[in-house]
Design a protein around this motif. Structure first.
Motif, PDB file in Angstrom:
ATOM      1  N   GLU A  12       0.800  -1.228   0.000  1.00  0.00           N
ATOM      2  CA  GLU A  12       0.000   0.000   0.000  1.00  0.00           C
ATOM      3  C   GLU A  12       0.835   1.282   0.000  1.00  0.00           C
ATOM      4  N   SER A  13       1.787   1.391   0.938  1.00  0.00           N
ATOM      5  CA  SER A  13       2.394   2.706   1.172  1.00  0.00           C
ATOM      6  C   SER A  13       3.514   3.018   0.186  1.00  0.00           C
ATOM      7  N   ALA A  14       3.747   4.315  -0.006  1.00  0.00           N
ATOM      8  CA  ALA A  14       4.831   4.756  -0.879  1.00  0.00           C
ATOM      9  C   ALA A  14       6.192   4.273  -0.351  1.00  0.00           C
ATOM     10  N   PRO A  15       6.476   4.374   0.947  1.00  0.00           N
ATOM     11  CA  PRO A  15       7.783   3.882   1.417  1.00  0.00           C
ATOM     12  C   PRO A  15       7.987   2.387   1.135  1.00  0.00           C
ATOM     13  N   ASP A  16       6.934   1.601   1.345  1.00  0.00           N
ATOM     14  CA  ASP A  16       7.060   0.164   1.052  1.00  0.00           C
ATOM     15  C   ASP A  16       7.292  -0.075  -0.434  1.00  0.00           C
ATOM     16  N   ILE A  17       6.619   0.701  -1.256  1.00  0.00           N
ATOM     17  CA  ILE A  17       6.797   0.534  -2.707  1.00  0.00           C
ATOM     18  C   ILE A  17       8.240   0.874  -3.092  1.00  0.00           C
ATOM     19  N   ARG A  18       8.776   1.932  -2.500  1.00  0.00           N
ATOM     20  CA  ARG A  18      10.175   2.288  -2.804  1.00  0.00           C
ATOM     21  C   ARG A  18      11.128   1.169  -2.387  1.00  0.00           C
ATOM     22  N   ARG A  19      10.859   0.576  -1.226  1.00  0.00           N
ATOM     23  CA  ARG A  19      11.716  -0.538  -0.764  1.00  0.00           C
ATOM     24  C   ARG A  19      11.630  -1.719  -1.740  1.00  0.00           C
ATOM     25  N   LEU A  20      10.421  -1.960  -2.255  1.00  0.00           N
ATOM     26  CA  LEU A  20      10.271  -3.076  -3.205  1.00  0.00           C
ATOM     27  C   LEU A  20      11.022  -2.798  -4.503  1.00  0.00           C
ATOM     28  N   ILE A  21      11.015  -1.526  -4.917  1.00  0.00           N
ATOM     29  CA  ILE A  21      11.745  -1.183  -6.141  1.00  0.00           C
ATOM     30  C   ILE A  21      13.245  -1.450  -5.945  1.00  0.00           C
ATOM     31  N   LYS A  22      13.746  -1.117  -4.741  1.00  0.00           N
ATOM     32  CA  LYS A  22      15.159  -1.410  -4.450  1.00  0.00           C
ATOM     33  C   LYS A  22      15.433  -2.908  -4.505  1.00  0.00           C
ATOM     34  N   LEU A  23      14.519  -3.666  -3.921  1.00  0.00           N
ATOM     35  CA  LEU A  23      14.676  -5.122  -3.907  1.00  0.00           C
ATOM     36  C   LEU A  23      14.665  -5.681  -5.335  1.00  0.00           C
ATOM     37  N   LYS A  24      13.796  -5.111  -6.140  1.00  0.00           N
ATOM     38  CA  LYS A  24      13.706  -5.524  -7.542  1.00  0.00           C
ATOM     39  C   LYS A  24      15.055  -5.325  -8.232  1.00  0.00           C
ATOM     40  N   LYS A  25      15.654  -4.139  -7.988  1.00  0.00           N
ATOM     41  CA  LYS A  25      16.933  -3.848  -8.640  1.00  0.00           C
ATOM     42  C   LYS A  25      18.027  -4.755  -8.106  1.00  0.00           C
ATOM     43  N   GLU A  26      17.997  -4.991  -6.808  1.00  0.00           N
ATOM     44  CA  GLU A  26      19.043  -5.797  -6.170  1.00  0.00           C
ATOM     45  C   GLU A  26      19.074  -7.224  -6.717  1.00  0.00           C
ATOM     46  N   PHE A  27      17.887  -7.820  -6.875  1.00  0.00           N
ATOM     47  CA  PHE A  27      17.839  -9.231  -7.273  1.00  0.00           C
ATOM     48  C   PHE A  27      17.438  -9.431  -8.735  1.00  0.00           C
ATOM     49  N   GLY A  28      17.096  -8.341  -9.418  1.00  0.00           N
ATOM     50  CA  GLY A  28      16.623  -8.505 -10.797  1.00  0.00           C
ATOM     51  C   GLY A  28      15.260  -9.163 -10.870  1.00  0.00           C
ATOM     52  N   LEU A  29      14.371  -8.722  -9.976  1.00  0.00           N
ATOM     53  CA  LEU A  29      13.028  -9.326  -9.922  1.00  0.00           C
ATOM     54  C   LEU A  29      12.092  -8.664 -10.927  1.00  0.00           C
ATOM     55  N   LYS A  30      10.982  -9.343 -11.172  1.00  0.00           N
ATOM     56  CA  LYS A  30       9.879  -8.728 -11.929  1.00  0.00           C
ATOM     57  C   LYS A  30       8.761  -8.440 -10.939  1.00  0.00           C
ATOM     58  N   LEU A  31       8.192  -7.260 -10.994  1.00  0.00           N
ATOM     59  CA  LEU A  31       7.151  -6.901 -10.035  1.00  0.00           C
ATOM     60  C   LEU A  31       5.859  -6.468 -10.727  1.00  0.00           C
ATOM     61  N   ILE A  32       4.756  -6.864 -10.099  1.00  0.00           N
ATOM     62  CA  ILE A  32       3.441  -6.294 -10.422  1.00  0.00           C
ATOM     63  C   ILE A  32       2.863  -5.894  -9.065  1.00  0.00           C
ATOM     64  N   LEU A  33       2.471  -4.643  -8.908  1.00  0.00           N
ATOM     65  CA  LEU A  33       1.939  -4.207  -7.612  1.00  0.00           C
ATOM     66  C   LEU A  33       0.428  -4.362  -7.568  1.00  0.00           C
ATOM     67  N   VAL A  34      -0.068  -4.708  -6.379  1.00  0.00           N
ATOM     68  CA  VAL A  34      -1.508  -4.867  -6.180  1.00  0.00           C
ATOM     69  C   VAL A  34      -1.984  -3.931  -5.070  1.00  0.00           C
ATOM     70  N   SER A  35      -3.102  -3.318  -5.297  1.00  0.00           N
ATOM     71  CA  SER A  35      -3.774  -2.378  -4.393  1.00  0.00           C
ATOM     72  C   SER A  35      -3.051  -1.035  -4.398  1.00  0.00           C
ATOM     73  N   ALA A  36      -1.888  -0.965  -3.771  1.00  0.00           N
ATOM     74  CA  ALA A  36      -0.970   0.172  -3.949  1.00  0.00           C
ATOM     75  C   ALA A  36      -1.666   1.525  -3.896  1.00  0.00           C
ATOM     76  N   ARG A  37      -2.363   1.756  -2.782  1.00  0.00           N
ATOM     77  CA  ARG A  37      -3.169   2.976  -2.669  1.00  0.00           C
ATOM     78  C   ARG A  37      -2.318   4.250  -2.721  1.00  0.00           C
ATOM     79  N   GLU A  38      -1.028   4.117  -2.387  1.00  0.00           N
ATOM     80  CA  GLU A  38      -0.172   5.306  -2.481  1.00  0.00           C
ATOM     81  C   GLU A  38       0.772   5.244  -3.681  1.00  0.00           C
ATOM     82  N   ALA A  39       0.480   4.397  -4.640  1.00  0.00           N
ATOM     83  CA  ALA A  39       1.371   4.247  -5.798  1.00  0.00           C
ATOM     84  C   ALA A  39       1.575   5.565  -6.528  1.00  0.00           C
ATOM     85  N   TRP A  40       0.542   6.427  -6.534  1.00  0.00           N
ATOM     86  CA  TRP A  40       0.670   7.705  -7.254  1.00  0.00           C
ATOM     87  C   TRP A  40       1.845   8.526  -6.750  1.00  0.00           C
ATOM     88  N   ARG A  41       2.233   8.308  -5.488  1.00  0.00           N
ATOM     89  CA  ARG A  41       3.354   9.073  -4.925  1.00  0.00           C
ATOM     90  C   ARG A  41       4.696   8.607  -5.487  1.00  0.00           C
TER      91      ARG A  41
END
Lengths: 489, 435
Positions: B248-277
């Protein structure tokens, strides 16, 4: 696993209640008063938490050029509506004349050509304030699920007036709403009817002179909650529980009636019976002073409840959810009981499996029927107009035509009637509270929004004015969500 | 004489076979003419257009097309035609009754040992009444998945068609369902850091396990995941399969983006009420968001930024969005996708973008854009003819085509409504009507 924050109140037993009139002018009763004969009578207060609501300031306002759905079944094209002193002063094709004593200079005329005016929207089934946002265990105050009979609890003692959900509902045109306890219990407790005006206290929101209601529940919820906690564990157990309570209430009422009579007869030795909050609420239902709203899904159970109401001499003001009402629309109309339904929710439990999208329209077919669209949801309360539009469209596909001027009554006049406030609001008629929504288009279109929402003539929400978009305390000084914030979200 | 029972079996077998091959000899050639065609790719909206479907696929779209001889011609009478709507995330076919144990396979008990290894195909019920009910609402495809219960991982999902076939799976095991944010924290020591620690651990363990199952077993590693779960999670850890992450939160989304870069993951976000941030970062990383455009309440501290404009703001930044509903719209009411889209339009999303969020974009997110999501030659014949603006509350499908074939709009609900239209006693009880 769902990720919705909603505790899915309806699953855990969120339910509803009705409202009954206390009709004592919303002044706290004196514990003792003098009767005609001058003897001192000790009577418990019938209204210990009276409404302290008073309207906010309003301007003398003339709205012109709109399509008006009056809530009385009429539609006026290019009509005008006049608000004076918070009341509707006139409505018609021509601009109503200003009453004597009202200065022309004070009149604000607003051209709302191309827009639609409806009565303020009324939700007969809401848990705002008792299941507020944020939805944490510490704010979950809607279901006193500790005993199958908690007729003694009052929803108003749980309502958190700071629930941001009230503001979002305001942006959806909600001007009045009934807050109900949940549906875990056979007798869930008293409901409260509110004006949707942000306030420091719930008393400041209480709809003046609205009767109280009581929530009862049929079917799966009570038996699921109490099946392993001493019962009821079956539907027949549910009925045994209701009937035992009504029998007790009948005796309680008799004691109080006898006492009142004795006092009236001047018998000084009359002893006041002890007050019992559970039985007091039930006795009010038997007296017709309180409206019974019954959470019930299945057709067969609704008809059995109507028999029970006859057995004990009370009225069922509404069935709530009434997913199978279409199967017994004739019985409901005959009993003049309203059915408050969703447009299309279904299948979340077995008793909601036989839902049809045409339910509301099918309920509306018999004469004297009373169809209501309710929300039971902090999301759908923001768009009861949309829920109604869907239900009307599905009815039409089955050959049941509901013109807009009639459809609007499902979310205005009919809930007002069932809640006992139709004499004050729910339609656009001279003398009534100026609870009004100006929609920026056809209220039954998905693209339309409530542009201006008036409550008692006071402009409480304006889509185009961020200063008229209230924010609750919880949202202040937090991460923002955009330029308008608060209601206009 | 063949009994009706046998006949039905034969019919089902024949039908399933035909659908699996996307109809060959059985497929009817259909021409829809005089249509207002939406989402035709580069051509945009086409008025008075014609669509040709042959052998289950769209073969021609335009104002001037040759109609094959022997085709069934349907006059759309200027009505809108859209691609079939596509539920980007759902429990369709996994749940008949939410609250009944027997009728709900979207989740497991919290203490059930397996998680990532769950595969929705093993629970899918193609006979679910929700399938024809959703189809009558214009939904022709759905991603269906089991969801995290006691653990962070919930198993993999598949894309199904809603034609009514016994073999509805079009593409299997497309992503791993993962829960983070507050709901993840609750599964990881009630701490968001715990959830991130666990997710990293799972990634590392799955990589190790995949490199050498024997060595992993021999190492005596005490993982929360079963070997089957580790095997199922390995393609996700390697970045081959996306993680469908609830957050949901923007800080969590930013952390996931870092994790994606670190491991080369593919992500699809769900719900993500603060994604606009975090919209520009999501666009830059090409991370799609499946959201509910009606979520606008501060339901939690992690959703303080919830707004009806989430969809519009993400779209404007170039993020691929699709819609879902975590409540009744997750299963029984996926048919309300148009209402979600309509509300997004009311809150600033361009109309065609809203239509795409319930058709083109889900196809893209699930890697099926070559086959689904627009009305273009070469694509599968999933189409809906509407009796009005497809996103309007009063509109309903007039005809629904899946795999190029017209499907029935009759369902349990329509039959019940028909049955109770007349409440008079009649010669026999209602149970004898409309059987």
């Amino acid at each position: 696993m769902r990720f919705s924050k909603m505790a899915r109140g309806f699953l855990t037993g969120a339910g509803l209640l009705a409202i009954a009139a206390c009709g004592n002018g919303d002044k706290q009763d004196d514990k003792s008063s003098k009767d005609d004969k001058g003897s001192s009578i000790e009577m418990p207060s019938k209204n210990p938490y009276p409404s302290t609501y008073s309207p906010y300031s309003s301007k003398t306002t003339l709205l012109t050029g709109a399509t008006i759905l009056t809530g009385t079944g009429d539609k006026i094209e290019n009509g005008a509506l006049l608000i004076v002193d918070g009341k509707i002063a006139g409505i018609g094709e021509k601009a109503p004349k200003l009453p004597k004593g009202v200065k022309k200079d004070d009149l604000v005329t607003i051209d709302v050509t191309g827009k639609t005016i409806t009565p303020g929207i009324i939700d007969i089934h809401s848990h705002l304030g008792v299941y507020p946002s944020p939805g944490f265990a510490s704010t979950s105050d809607g279901n006193e699920a500790v005993s199958p009979n908690t007729a003694n609890v009052w929803a108003e003692h749980s309502v958190w007036p700071q629930d941001p959900g009230f503001t979002r509902a305001l942006a959806g045109g909600i001007t009045s709403l009934q807050i109900l306890p949940g549906s875990a219990n056979l007798f869930g407790g008293r409901t409260v009817t509110l004006k949707n005006v942000p306030a420091r206290t719930v008393q400041d929101m209480k709809f003046p002179d609205a009767p109280y209601g009581m929530k009862m529940a049929c079917g799966e919820n009570p038996k699921r909650v109490y099946g392993n906690k001493g019962g009821p564990g079956t539907r027949m157990g549910n009925f045994a529980g209701y009937r035992a309570a009504w029998i007790e209430a009948r005796e309680y009422k008799q004691k109080w009636d006898d006492y009142s009579q004795a006092v009236e007869d001047g018998k000084d030795d009359a002893t006041m019976p002890s007050q019992n909050l559970k039985l007091e609420t039930l006795a009010m239902a038997l007296d017709g002073d309180l409206k019974v709203h019954m959470h019930c899904y299945r057709a067969d159970e609704m008809v059995q409840v109507l028999d029970m109401a006859k057995e004990f001499g009370y009225e069922v003001a509404s069935f709530q959810h009434a997913v199978e009402a279409y199967k017994v629309a004739d019985y409901l109309a005959e009993a003049q009981t309203c059915a408050a339904v969703w447009a299309d929710w279904w299948g979340f439990k077995l008793e909601a499996y036989d839902a049809v999208r045409e339910n509301a329209a099918m309920i509306s077919v018999p004469e004297n029927s009373c169809t209501i669209i309710h929300s039971d949801s902090e999301r759908d309360i923001q768009r009861l107009n949309q829920e109604t539009a869907k239900a009307v469209a599905d009815g039409a596909k089955l050959g049941i035509e509901t013109p807009p001027e009639e459809a609007i009554t499902w979310i205005t006049a009919n809930p007002a009637k069932s809640m006992g406030i139709l004499d004050q609001t729910g339609t656009l008629e001279a003398g009534k509270m100026a609870d009004i929504v100006v929609w920026d288009g056809d209220p039954f279109s998905v693209y339309t929004k409530a542009e201006r929402v008036y409550i008692d003539g006071a402009l409480m929400f304006d889509l185009n004015d961020a200063t008229l978009s209230p924010r609750m305390d919880f949202e202040i000084g937090q991460q923002d969500n955009g330029p308008r914030g608060g209601a206009g979200q | 004489m063949i009994s009706p029972h046998i006949l039905r079996k034969l019919f089902v077998a024949g039908f399933a076979g035909a659908t699996a091959m996307i109809s060959t000899a059985l497929a009817e050639t259909i021409v829809i003419e005089n249509a207002e065609i939406h989402l035709t790719g580069q051509a945009g909206k086409i008025e008075n257009g014609t669509i040709v479907m042959e052998d289950g696929r769209i073969t021609a779209v335009g104002r001037l097309v040759n109609k094959p001889s022997g085709a069934r011609v349907i006059d759309a009478k200027s009505a809108p035609v859209t691609p079939g709507f596509f539920a980007a995330l759902s429990g369709v076919g996994l749940e008949e009754i939410s609250l009944n144990g027997e009728g709900n396979d979207t989740r497991t008990d919290n203490d059930f040992p397996f998680s990532a290894a769950l595969d929705a195909r093993d629970a899918l019920n193609p006979d679910s009444t929700i399938i024809p009910i959703s189809r009558a609402g214009g939904v022709t495809r759905a991603y269906v998945t089991t969801a995290p219960s006691g653990k962070l991982l919930g198993g993999c999902g598949s894309v199904i068609d809603l034609s009514g076939t016994q073999e509805p799976v079009m593409a299997g095991c497309l992503a791993q369902n993962v829960v983070m944010g507050y709901d993840g924290a609750r599964r990881a020591g009630d701490n968001k850091a715990g959830a991130f620690a666990k997710l990293r651990l799972y990634i590392n363990e799955a990589l190790r396990y995949a490199r050498s199952p024997a060595a992993f077993r021999d190492s005596g590693t005490d993982s929360d995941l079963k070997y089957l779960d580790l095997a199922a999670f390995a393609p996700v850890a390697r970045g081959e399969l996306p993680m469908l992450v609830h957050v949901e939160s923007a800080p969590d989304i930013r952390r996931l983006i870092k994790l994606k870069k670190e491991f080369g993951l593919k992500l699809i976000l769900v719900s993500a009420r603060e994604a606009w941030r975090v919209a520009p970062e999501l666009a830059a990383e090409d991370i799609p968001v499946i959201l509910n455009p009606m979520d606008n309440l501060p339901a939690r501290f992690e959703a303080m930024g919830a707004t009806l404009e989430n969809a519009a703001r993400l779209h404007e930044a170039g993020v691929t969005i699709a819609f879902f509903d975590s409540d009744i719209g997750y299963t029984h009411n996926v048919r309300l996708l148009p209402q979600l889209a309509g509300n997004a339009v009311a809150n600033g999303l361009p109309y065609e973008a809203a239509l795409a969020a319930i058709s083109t974009n889900p196809a893209k997110i699930w890697g099926l854009e070559a086959q689904l999501g627009t009305i273009e030659p070469g694509k599968i014949g999933d189409l809906v003819i509407w009796d009005g603006d497809p996103l309007e509350l009063s509109s309903r499908p007039v005809a629904v085509f899946i795999n190029g074939q017209q499907t029935s709009l009759e369902n349990r609900q329509s039959k019940l409504a028909e049955r109770y239209k007349d409440l008079s006693k009649g010669d026999l009880p209602i149970a004898y009507r409309g059987r």
